[in-house]
Design an enzyme around this catalytic site. Structure first.
Site, PDB file in Angstrom:
ATOM      1  N   HIS A 209       9.747  59.434  41.386  1.00  0.00           N
ATOM      2  CA  HIS A 209       9.851  58.007  41.073  1.00  0.00           C
ATOM      3  C   HIS A 209       8.828  57.232  41.888  1.00  0.00           C
ATOM      4  CE1 HIS A 209      12.077  54.416  39.699  1.00  0.00           C
ATOM      5  NE2 HIS A 209      11.710  53.913  40.862  1.00  0.00           N
ATOM      6  N   ALA A 211       7.389  53.820  43.472  1.00  0.00           N
ATOM      7  CA  ALA A 211       8.006  52.581  43.932  1.00  0.00           C
ATOM      8  C   ALA A 211       7.721  51.423  42.992  1.00  0.00           C
ATOM      9  CB  ALA A 211       7.489  52.229  45.321  1.00  0.00           C
ATOM     10  N   CYS A 225      11.911  50.674  35.496  1.00  0.00           N
ATOM     11  CA  CYS A 225      12.017  51.434  36.749  1.00  0.00           C
ATOM     12  C   CYS A 225      13.415  51.420  37.358  1.00  0.00           C
ATOM     13  CB  CYS A 225      11.006  50.903  37.758  1.00  0.00           C
ATOM     14  SG  CYS A 225       9.317  50.950  37.137  1.00  0.00           S
ATOM     15  N   THR A 272      -0.303  46.058  29.771  1.00  0.00           N
ATOM     16  CA  THR A 272      -0.294  46.628  31.124  1.00  0.00           C
ATOM     17  C   THR A 272      -1.568  47.438  31.427  1.00  0.00           C
ATOM     18  OG1 THR A 272       0.985  48.028  32.646  1.00  0.00           O
ATOM     19  CG2 THR A 272       1.141  48.606  30.320  1.00  0.00           C
ATOM     20  N   ASP A 284      -3.897  54.175  35.713  1.00  0.00           N
ATOM     21  CA  ASP A 284      -2.992  54.865  36.639  1.00  0.00           C
ATOM     22  C   ASP A 284      -3.801  55.404  37.808  1.00  0.00           C
ATOM     23  OD1 ASP A 284      -0.962  56.271  37.866  1.00  0.00           O
ATOM     24  OD2 ASP A 284      -0.138  57.043  35.982  1.00  0.00           O
ATOM     25  N   ARG A 286      -2.392  56.668  40.606  1.00  0.00           N
ATOM     26  CA  ARG A 286      -1.520  57.453  41.485  1.00  0.00           C
ATOM     27  C   ARG A 286      -2.073  58.854  41.750  1.00  0.00           C
ATOM     28  NH1 ARG A 286       4.063  56.714  38.279  1.00  0.00           N
ATOM     29  NH2 ARG A 286       2.581  56.662  36.555  1.00  0.00           N
TER      30      ARG A 286
HETATM   31  N1  LIG Z   1      -0.117  48.304  37.530  1.00  0.00           N
HETATM   32  C1  LIG Z   1       1.095  48.168  36.973  1.00  0.00           C
HETATM   33  N2  LIG Z   1       2.090  48.925  37.439  1.00  0.00           N
HETATM   34  C2  LIG Z   1       3.296  48.783  36.857  1.00  0.00           C
HETATM   35  C3  LIG Z   1       3.541  47.879  35.821  1.00  0.00           C
HETATM   36  N3  LIG Z   1       4.857  47.982  35.467  1.00  0.00           N
HETATM   37  C4  LIG Z   1       5.386  48.926  36.271  1.00  0.00           C
HETATM   38  N4  LIG Z   1       4.462  49.416  37.110  1.00  0.00           N
HETATM   39  C5  LIG Z   1       4.551  50.505  38.068  1.00  0.00           C
HETATM   40  O1  LIG Z   1       4.563  51.702  37.323  1.00  0.00           O
HETATM   41  C6  LIG Z   1       5.207  52.716  38.061  1.00  0.00           C
HETATM   42  C7  LIG Z   1       6.227  53.382  37.152  1.00  0.00           C
HETATM   43  O2  LIG Z   1       6.570  54.541  37.737  1.00  0.00           O
HETATM   44  P1  LIG Z   1       7.362  55.735  37.073  1.00  0.00           P
HETATM   45  O3  LIG Z   1       8.524  55.224  36.308  1.00  0.00           O
HETATM   46  O4  LIG Z   1       7.583  56.708  38.188  1.00  0.00           O
HETATM   47  O5  LIG Z   1       6.301  56.435  36.144  1.00  0.00           O
HETATM   48  P2  LIG Z   1       5.985  56.582  34.644  1.00  0.00           P
HETATM   49  O6  LIG Z   1       4.539  56.939  34.561  1.00  0.00           O
HETATM   50  O7  LIG Z   1       6.439  55.397  33.874  1.00  0.00           O
HETATM   51  O8  LIG Z   1       6.761  57.883  34.159  1.00  0.00           O
HETATM   52  P3  LIG Z   1       8.294  58.173  33.919  1.00  0.00           P
HETATM   53  O9  LIG Z   1       9.082  56.978  34.320  1.00  0.00           O
HETATM   54  O10 LIG Z   1       8.555  59.374  34.760  1.00  0.00           O
HETATM   55  O11 LIG Z   1       8.416  58.484  32.483  1.00  0.00           O
HETATM   56  C8  LIG Z   1       5.775  52.047  39.292  1.00  0.00           C
HETATM   57  O12 LIG Z   1       4.903  52.298  40.395  1.00  0.00           O
HETATM   58  C9  LIG Z   1       5.745  50.569  38.937  1.00  0.00           C
HETATM   59  O13 LIG Z   1       5.589  49.733  40.073  1.00  0.00           O
HETATM   60  C10 LIG Z   1       2.451  47.098  35.352  1.00  0.00           C
HETATM   61  O14 LIG Z   1       2.553  46.314  34.403  1.00  0.00           O
HETATM   62  N5  LIG Z   1       1.257  47.264  35.959  1.00  0.00           N
HETATM   63 ZN   LIG Z   2       8.857  48.825  37.440  1.00  0.00          ZN
END
Ligand SMILES: Nc1nc2c(ncn2[C@@H]2O[C@H](COP(=O)(O)OP(=O)(O)OP(=O)(O)O)[C@@H](O)[C@H]2O)c(=O)[nH]1
Ligand SMILES: [Zn+2]
Length: 352
Positions: A209, A211, A225, A272, A284, A286
């Site tokens: 997960h 943050a 999230c 996004t 991304d 990360r």
């Molecule tokens: N830059 C950016 N980050 C975002 C946005 N919305 C959410 N996030 C970030 O996206 C990440 C989501 O993480 P995860 O849920 O682990 O990853 P995921 O790639 O969506 O994959 P799964 O949830 O495992 O399917 C977090 O670090 C959030 O803070 C956005 O609009 N812009």
């Molecule tokens: Zn989020």
């Protein structure tokens, strides 16, 4: 001599320097992050020579500037350019209000190594990727780095060491432990929540997960999230065993300040992925190797991974963790997150 800073320590120091507005020396160039640059320091930098503004190819694309150096543009800075001019190029907040920033002229000759390293450093400091560089001799006291060293270090994997761990009963699972891990390069700490006592010789129910302060803590409706975090813990509690890695990679690695900049752009109508690109980031940023490294450190070699993101599965498998099963983690849609979830499915390959 053990009392001389290592490369990791020097890079970490340079990151802190840029964040507080202090220039660093990279490959014979003085480099200052635009986001934290003061007018006084800008005047002093201009007195040293003709600076160039390093921007990522992503940012250059929005600004219609030619990026000759493979994902990087070195923009010429006019003599009368002030801090406002530089900030407008660095920060897309005002792009729609004042679309015409150019014409911008970019360098094609010369070595872009220092510029590339400076941008990588600014990104790793979670600053806007826009750095002003000018050839100079190192003034006393500045951190000095070689471009190749910076790039090699940032591409490498930080070693994570366990720092502390204790029992932490959770609503989702009373038999839980929280482990804290600290990287050796001054970067963010990451956490592992171990639920029950998962056997090490079988695939563990796992979640990586990233943050999300807004979703995890504030209950934001803009993303999935918070509900994903709670659903993952609940599933592990029900199964009686699992491990949730809470990785401090806020905003897909760009940091909370940049994520709020991205949200402001989303308020202007960008999705996004587009918002990240306009800021000069990839969609991304990360480093998923951290998750694989932590699972290995905890003694696991296989995971039943709770995710909708095929890249997470691929990265784990590419770094020594088998994923015999992907467990979907679908949470309810609402009118604020539905566009975000669609974009993730359409552009980022999420299986929703
Ligand atoms: N830059 C950016 N980050 C975002 C946005 N919305 C959410 N996030 C970030 O996206 C990440 C989501 O993480 P995860 O849920 O682990 O990853 P995921 O790639 O969506 O994959 P799964 O949830 O495992 O399917 C977090 O670090 C959030 O803070 C956005 O609009 N812009
Ligand atoms: Zn989020």
């Amino acid at each position: 001599m053990s009392l001389i800073p290592t490369l990791a320590e020097t890079v970490s120091r340079a990151r802190a320097d840029l964040r507080m507005g202090l220039p660093v020396m990279i490959g014979g160039h003085l480099a200052a992050a635009v986001e934290t640059l003061s007018a006084e320091r800008l005047a002093d930098i201009k007195a040293l020579g003709r600076p160039l503004l390093a921007l990522t190819g992503r940012r250059a694309e929005t600004l219609k500037a030619r990026a000759y150096d493979d994902g990087l543009a070195r923009v010429q800075v006019p003599g009368d350019a002030d801090l406002g001019w530089l900030r407008a190029l660095a920060d897309p907040a005002g792009d729609l209000m004042t679309p015409m920033k150019g014409p911008l002229f970019t360098e094609r000759e010369g070595d872009a190594g220092p510029h590339k390293a400076a941008l990588a450093l600014a990104k790793s400091a979670q600053l806007l990727p826009a750095v002003l560089l000018v050839p100079a001799h190192a003034p006393a006291g500045l951190t000095v780095l070689a471009p190749g060293q910076v790039l090699a270090h940032l591409a490498g994997e930080a070693a994570l060491a366990p720092v502390a761990s204790a029992r932490l009963p959770l609503m989702a699972a009373e038999r839980s432990r929280l482990h804290i891990f600290r990287p050796d390069d001054g970067g963010e700490e990451h956490y592992a929540i171990e639920i029950g006592d998962p056997p090490r010789d079988r695939p563990v129910l796992a979640r990586l997960h990233s943050a999300c302060f807004t979703g995890d803590v504030l209950g934001s409706l803009k993303c999935d999230c918070g509900p994903q975090l709670q659903a993952a813990l609940a599933a592990m509690g029900q199964a009686g065993a699992g491990v949730l890695l809470y990785l401090n990679q806020e905003g897909r690695g760009i940091g909370l300040a940049n994520k709020m900049r991205a949200y402001a752009l989303q308020n202007q109508g960008f999705d996004t992925v587009e918002a990240n690109h306009r800021l000069g980031f990839e969609d991304d940023e990360r480093d998923f190797r951290i998750g694989a490294g932590l699972l290995k450190r905890l003694g696991f070699s296989a995971a039943r991974l709770m995710t909708n993101n095929p890249r997470k599965v691929a990265m784990l498998e590419g770094h020594g963790i088998a994923v015999p099963e992907r467990v979907p983690l679908v949470t309810p849609r609402n009118r604020f997150n539905t566009g975000y979830l669609d974009t993730k499915a359409e552009k980022s390959g999420h299986l929703l």
